[in-house]
Design an enzyme around this catalytic site. Structure first.
Site, mmCIF file in Angstrom:
data_model
loop_
_atom_site.group_PDB
_atom_site.id
_atom_site.type_symbol
_atom_site.label_atom_id
_atom_site.label_comp_id
_atom_site.label_asym_id
_atom_site.label_seq_id
_atom_site.Cartn_x
_atom_site.Cartn_y
_atom_site.Cartn_z
ATOM 1 N N THR A 1 -7.382 -2.345 7.922
ATOM 2 C CA THR A 1 -7.161 -1.509 6.729
ATOM 3 C C THR A 1 -5.752 -0.947 6.620
ATOM 4 O OG1 THR A 1 -7.924 0.496 7.872
ATOM 5 C CG2 THR A 1 -9.590 -0.809 6.682
ATOM 6 N N HIS B 1 -11.189 4.868 13.955
ATOM 7 C CA HIS B 1 -10.895 3.433 13.961
ATOM 8 C C HIS B 1 -12.147 2.582 14.123
ATOM 9 C CE1 HIS B 1 -7.618 5.846 15.792
ATOM 10 N NE2 HIS B 1 -6.921 5.229 14.868
ATOM 11 N N CYS C 1 -13.931 5.770 9.828
ATOM 12 C CA CYS C 1 -13.612 5.870 8.406
ATOM 13 C C CYS C 1 -14.570 4.988 7.609
ATOM 14 C CB CYS C 1 -12.173 5.417 8.161
ATOM 15 S SG CYS C 1 -11.740 5.340 6.405
ATOM 16 N N GLU D 1 -8.972 -0.425 15.847
ATOM 17 C CA GLU D 1 -9.729 -0.830 14.661
ATOM 18 C C GLU D 1 -10.080 -2.310 14.726
ATOM 19 O OE1 GLU D 1 -9.206 -1.581 9.893
ATOM 20 O OE2 GLU D 1 -7.996 0.015 10.779
ATOM 21 N N CYS E 1 -5.088 11.234 4.854
ATOM 22 C CA CYS E 1 -5.996 10.559 3.925
ATOM 23 C C CYS E 1 -7.399 11.130 4.123
ATOM 24 C CB CYS E 1 -5.997 9.055 4.187
ATOM 25 S SG CYS E 1 -6.622 8.617 5.840
ATOM 26 N N SER F 1 0.658 4.777 15.573
ATOM 27 C CA SER F 1 0.029 4.798 14.247
ATOM 28 C C SER F 1 0.435 3.555 13.472
ATOM 29 C CB SER F 1 0.449 6.057 13.482
ATOM 30 O OG SER F 1 0.120 5.950 12.111
ATOM 31 N N SER F 2 -0.531 2.679 13.220
ATOM 32 C CA SER F 2 -0.232 1.428 12.515
ATOM 33 C C SER F 2 0.345 1.688 11.134
ATOM 34 C CB SER F 2 -1.512 0.581 12.405
ATOM 35 O OG SER F 2 -1.280 -0.584 11.640
ATOM 36 N N ASN F 3 -0.307 2.556 10.361
ATOM 37 C CA ASN F 3 0.150 2.751 8.976
ATOM 38 C C ASN F 3 1.524 3.412 8.932
ATOM 39 O OD1 ASN F 3 -0.205 5.781 7.849
ATOM 40 N ND2 ASN F 3 -1.755 5.403 9.415
ATOM 41 N N HIS G 1 -5.256 -3.330 18.647
ATOM 42 C CA HIS G 1 -5.473 -2.086 17.907
ATOM 43 C C HIS G 1 -6.964 -1.751 17.946
ATOM 44 C CE1 HIS G 1 -5.740 0.750 14.549
ATOM 45 N NE2 HIS G 1 -4.440 0.930 14.690
#
Length: 314
Positions: free
Chosen positions: A167, A74, A96, A126, A12, A225-227, A124
């Site tokens: 996010t 993050h 980000c 973030e 991304c 990786s969360s996403n 996490h």
């Protein structure tokens, strides 16, 4: 076997920017460059940057006074920023911009003394950075992960409340949690559009389409990786076998029993290079056709810090 590729997939804009910041800092200032936490959650990317001279640390106490340090994509708490300033560290911020937007929401709530509820995963980075934007002792910020956590929130129905989200969450789980929050606290305020970023949203929607056509979904991404984890979970919830893998060495023979169609996607921190290496490995298992799905075109772009846009001239 047939391979179907999800679209969009992989990097991304926030990840592209974060990696570029580390690469440019190394090019301009030379090694070592310190990075607080993995700049993005991908083992292949982090190892590549480490080989070029990046040193990844978890705390600023591991960074020498006056050194260059990069904050990961993050984000970090206000306390970490202050520590870097107090120690005269040269900071390049790879947070980000879409995470920064959530930070600003929390900081605004803190200034007003509005109690804030963050939907996210405990531990996490973030979430830790976002929670660390709130400093008003007259209010407070509270973390919940799922609907069941709402029952233990200490706020009253008439409290001044706001919510925000990590996010990189599951769209479905987050929608359910927000609905339950609004049911318990009808006056709660939140963002006009939820804080889940465009890339997380697009990749989850792409996996919904991919899973409909697949017997097995492979998600290229690291375990932290969360996403990427949310993509694998989504395919599983749709009744499709799914596997999260870092690279071709993770592939196991028994994954392909009764599999005719393999769907492949990649988390927002996984490079296309890994996808292609996995495709090459799958061909050795008998995959012989490749189809790429149509998907949303992404044209988001985030600039690197101004100091890194032009090489220093001696």
């Amino acid at each position: 076997m047939k391979i179907i590729l999800a679209n969009p997939r992989g990097f991304c804009a926030g990840v592209d920017r974060a990696i570029s910041i580390v690469e440019l800092a190394l090019e301009i200032h030379g090694a070592p460059i310190y990075v607080r936490h993995e700049v993005v959650h991908n083992r292949f990317v982090v190892n590549g940057l480490r080989d070029r001279g990046a040193i990844f640390v978890e705390e600023l106490s591991e960074v020498p006074d006056g050194a260059i340090v990069i904050f990961s994509a993050h984000g970090v708490s206000q306390a970490v920023r202050q520590e870097a300033k107090d120690r005269n560290l040269k900071v390049f911020d790879a947070t980000c911009p879409l995470v920064t937007k959530v930070h600003m929401q929390v900081a605004r709530a803190s200034r007003k003394g509005t109690k804030a509820i963050l939907i996210g995963h405990k531990g996490h980075p973030e979430v830790e950075g976002t929670m660390g934007q709130y400093s008003n002792e007259d209010g407070g910020i509270f973390l919940i992960e799922k609907v069941e956590d709402i029952a233990r929130l200490p706020m009253q129905d008439n409290d001044d409340l706001t919510f925000m989200t990590q996010t990189t969450l599951s769209l479905d789980d987050t929608a359910e949690t927000i609905a339950a929050l609004k049911e318990k606290y009808p006056a709660i305020q939140g963002p006009h559009k939820n804080d889940i970023c465009y890339a997380t949203t697009n990749r989850q929607e792409a996996v919904r389409e991919l899973a409909k056509l697949s017997d097995l979904v492979l998600v290229v991404g690291s375990k932290n990786s969360s996403n990427s984890n949310r993509l694998a979970e989504l395919a599983s919830r749709m009744g499709i076998k799914s596997q999260l893998l870092d690279d071709p060495s993770d592939i196991q023979d028994d994954w392909f029993n009764d599999v005719k169609t393999i769907g492949i996607t990649a988390g927002a921190s996984a490079p296309e290079e890994l996808v292609q290496s996995i495709i090459s490995r799958l061909k050795e298992f008998g995959a012989n056709t490749i189809e790429e799905l149509q998907g949303l075109e992404e044209n988001m772009f985030f600039e690197v810090p101004k100091e890194l846009r032009i090489k220093e001239v001696n």
